[in-house]
Enzyme design. Structure first.
Site, PDB file in Angstrom:
ATOM      1  N   ASP A  16     -20.873  -1.239  22.099  1.00  0.00           N
ATOM      2  CA  ASP A  16     -21.530  -1.308  20.777  1.00  0.00           C
ATOM      3  C   ASP A  16     -20.740  -0.423  19.797  1.00  0.00           C
ATOM      4  O   ASP A  16     -20.570   0.769  20.026  1.00  0.00           O
ATOM      5  CB  ASP A  16     -22.978  -0.815  20.918  1.00  0.00           C
ATOM      6  CG  ASP A  16     -23.793  -1.037  19.651  1.00  0.00           C
ATOM      7  OD1 ASP A  16     -25.011  -1.221  19.761  1.00  0.00           O
ATOM      8  OD2 ASP A  16     -23.218  -0.996  18.550  1.00  0.00           O
ATOM      9  N   ASP A 110     -21.029  -6.791  16.537  1.00  0.00           N
ATOM     10  CA  ASP A 110     -20.466  -5.507  16.983  1.00  0.00           C
ATOM     11  C   ASP A 110     -20.891  -5.104  18.388  1.00  0.00           C
ATOM     12  O   ASP A 110     -20.710  -3.976  18.788  1.00  0.00           O
ATOM     13  CB  ASP A 110     -20.841  -4.406  15.983  1.00  0.00           C
ATOM     14  CG  ASP A 110     -22.133  -3.711  16.316  1.00  0.00           C
ATOM     15  OD1 ASP A 110     -23.095  -4.404  16.707  1.00  0.00           O
ATOM     16  OD2 ASP A 110     -22.182  -2.479  16.195  1.00  0.00           O
ATOM     17  N   GLU A 111     -21.431  -6.047  19.131  1.00  0.00           N
ATOM     18  CA  GLU A 111     -22.042  -5.698  20.414  1.00  0.00           C
ATOM     19  C   GLU A 111     -21.792  -6.800  21.434  1.00  0.00           C
ATOM     20  O   GLU A 111     -21.942  -7.975  21.099  1.00  0.00           O
ATOM     21  CB  GLU A 111     -23.537  -5.687  20.168  1.00  0.00           C
ATOM     22  CG  GLU A 111     -24.310  -4.546  20.664  1.00  0.00           C
ATOM     23  CD  GLU A 111     -25.781  -4.802  20.371  1.00  0.00           C
ATOM     24  OE1 GLU A 111     -26.560  -4.804  21.311  1.00  0.00           O
ATOM     25  OE2 GLU A 111     -26.133  -5.028  19.195  1.00  0.00           O
TER      26      GLU A 111
HETATM   27  P1  TTP Z   1     -26.061  -1.895  14.948  1.00  0.00           P
HETATM   28  O1  TTP Z   1     -25.184  -1.867  16.158  1.00  0.00           O
HETATM   29  O2  TTP Z   1     -27.536  -1.978  15.139  1.00  0.00           O
HETATM   30  O3  TTP Z   1     -25.809  -0.600  14.075  1.00  0.00           O
HETATM   31  P2  TTP Z   1     -24.462   0.143  13.737  1.00  0.00           P
HETATM   32  O4  TTP Z   1     -23.303  -0.400  14.502  1.00  0.00           O
HETATM   33  O5  TTP Z   1     -24.298   0.154  12.257  1.00  0.00           O
HETATM   34  O6  TTP Z   1     -24.774   1.613  14.187  1.00  0.00           O
HETATM   35  P3  TTP Z   1     -24.847   2.218  15.674  1.00  0.00           P
HETATM   36  O7  TTP Z   1     -23.787   3.281  15.710  1.00  0.00           O
HETATM   37  O8  TTP Z   1     -26.226   2.804  15.777  1.00  0.00           O
HETATM   38  O9  TTP Z   1     -24.595   1.102  16.624  1.00  0.00           O
HETATM   39  O10 TTP Z   1     -25.647  -3.089  14.005  1.00  0.00           O
HETATM   40  C1  TTP Z   1     -24.304  -3.509  13.835  1.00  0.00           C
HETATM   41  C2  TTP Z   1     -24.046  -3.981  12.426  1.00  0.00           C
HETATM   42  O11 TTP Z   1     -24.923  -5.051  12.109  1.00  0.00           O
HETATM   43  C3  TTP Z   1     -24.280  -2.926  11.385  1.00  0.00           C
HETATM   44  O12 TTP Z   1     -23.131  -2.132  11.154  1.00  0.00           O
HETATM   45  C4  TTP Z   1     -24.694  -3.725  10.193  1.00  0.00           C
HETATM   46  C5  TTP Z   1     -25.333  -4.969  10.754  1.00  0.00           C
HETATM   47  N1  TTP Z   1     -26.799  -4.864  10.615  1.00  0.00           N
HETATM   48  C6  TTP Z   1     -27.435  -5.520   9.550  1.00  0.00           C
HETATM   49  O13 TTP Z   1     -26.768  -6.203   8.767  1.00  0.00           O
HETATM   50  N2  TTP Z   1     -28.800  -5.375   9.395  1.00  0.00           N
HETATM   51  C7  TTP Z   1     -29.563  -4.621  10.254  1.00  0.00           C
HETATM   52  O14 TTP Z   1     -30.789  -4.510  10.072  1.00  0.00           O
HETATM   53  C8  TTP Z   1     -28.914  -3.984  11.379  1.00  0.00           C
HETATM   54  C9  TTP Z   1     -29.716  -3.165  12.357  1.00  0.00           C
HETATM   55  C10 TTP Z   1     -27.546  -4.136  11.496  1.00  0.00           C
HETATM   56 MG    MG Z   2     -23.395  -0.737  16.559  1.00  0.00          MG
END
Ligand code: TTP
Ligand code: MG
Length: 366
Positions: A16, A110-111
């Site tokens: 992630d 991103d995951e």
């Molecule tokens: P996430 O992996 O949930 O968050 P993140 O990568 O920004 O942070 P973390 O370090 O906690 O993993 O989501 C990945 C991407 O998806 C995030 O950068 C932006 C997008 N996203 C949205 O567009 N809307 C949302 O509500 C969420 C949770 C994420």
């Molecule tokens: Mg993330």
């Protein structure tokens, strides 16, 4: 090896990216490094997609309305999202994954889960995870976190433990202990409604849930209860599903303040635009689905969604229109003002064909 234990031998990694969109912005615009950055939410009504870790210290987070984020962190820098760039980076990340396994299941941009059980080049799954993290840093100049375990549920939980820029391993023999103190809502498949119900029964953590038999849980929660019984014991045999075709085609539109709508005529007009767009995309992909879903979001963020599934793929624009308007009718009793309208087609033909062929293949093997 007994068949029942085979799933414990798997090596699954969940990767992630850290503050994904915000990190890409900080990478591409070095003046943003070390600063609180939000992506999206800069407009009058928008919400943030994500925030950099520097902004999170102030309590700024994903899905928060921009004006609240600004209150929490007055020097927050708002960046406009650049979705094409994030998509491009996601492809590059995927290409790195492919050097280790073909069993890759993306969960979002991103995951992803990777099943690396069959990779013999490295001495351990942890070594693979570390190599992936090193390459993502060196080649893409981004950081990510990794979780390593024998099942998807625990791999995903693990990737969060040392986030950002960390990794964590949950081995089968340590899993039971790890789950004892895990809050109930973090178990895969326990949604908000069930979690609330469990908490009212004073079941707050894994160890509390362990006290109940599958029969008791089934009595209280139906089929789901049987899953709760399993997941709290770390019994998660779900495979990493690679090569998954796209499952839906969707379009949505968010409206600016002056264009919020509430009356049916206006909604129909907007809907017509979405229908045309959906058909254009479906034609481009040569793919049509059996299920149509509409979504409406009110100005105070309530979401309504309604679906209708048919026996055959729906290809005719007039049919899509009449289904969409029918579905709209089922929501329209409420007098809300709306800010977002979405239309989606799912149960796509191509995906179902694949399942069908997969099934045939199995029958031949069997
Ligand atoms: P996430 O992996 O949930 O968050 P993140 O990568 O920004 O942070 P973390 O370090 O906690 O993993 O989501 C990945 C991407 O998806 C995030 O950068 C932006 C997008 N996203 C949205 O567009 N809307 C949302 O509500 C969420 C949770 C994420
Ligand atoms: Mg993330």
């Amino acid at each position: 090896m007994k068949e029942t234990e085979a799933y414990l031998q798997r090596k699954i990694i969940h990767v992630d990216m850290d503050a994904f969109y915000a990190s890409v912005e900080q990478r591409d615009f070095p003046e943003l490094k070390g600063k609180p950055v939000a992506v999206g939410g800069g407009g009058d009504r928008g919400v943030l997609t994500t925030a950099s870790y520097e902004a999170r210290i102030f309590g700024v987070k994903s899905a928060m309305p921009g004006f609240i984020a600004r209150q929490k962190c007055p020097h927050l820098i708002f960046q406009k999202p650049r979705f094409e760039v994030y998509q491009e980076v996601a492809i590059q990340i995927r290409q790195i994954f492919e050097d280790y396994t073909s069993a890759i299941e993306p969960l979002s941009l991103d995951e992803a889960y990777l099943d690396v059980t069959d990779n013999t080049q490295f001495e351990s799954a942890t070594a693979i995870a570390q190599d992936i993290r090193r390459r993502i840093k060196e080649e893409l100049n981004l950081t990510c976190s990794a979780g390593i375990s024998y099942c998807k549920f625990l791999a995903k939980i693990a990737s969060d433990v040392n986030k950002p820029n960390g990794y964590f391993i949950i081995r089968p023999d340590a899993a039971q202990n790890f789950m004892k103190n895990l809050p109930i809502e973090r178990f895969f498949g326990i949604g908000k409604v069930s979690a609330d119900k469990l908490k009212r029964m004073n079941i707050n953590k894994g160890k509390d849930l362990l006290k109940y038999s599958d029969i008791q849980l089934a009595q209280w929660f139906g089929k789901q209860g049987v899953w709760f019984y399993k997941i709290v014991r770390g019994i998660d045999k779900r495979p990493v599903e690679s090569g998954g075709k796209r499952k839906s085609i969707g379009v949505e539109r968010t409206y600016k303040k002056d264009h919020y709508f509430s009356d049916l005529d206006q909604t129909q007009e907007h809907m017509d635009f979405l229908i045309q767009e959906l058909i254009r995309r479906a034609e481009k992909a040569s793919d049509y689905g059996r299920c149509i879903t509409i979504k409406l979001k009110t100005i105070d963020f309530k979401v309504y969604s309604r679906s209708q599934t048919h026996l055959h793929a729906i290809k005719n624009p007039e049919e899509i229109r009449s289904i969409a308007l029918d579905l709209l009718d089922r929501i329209k009793e409420s007098q809300d003002n709306y800010r977002l309208l979405g239309l989606q087609m799912s149960q796509l033909e191509s995906a179902e064909q694949d399942q069908f062929y997969e099934q045939l293949k199995l029958e031949f093997i069997g």
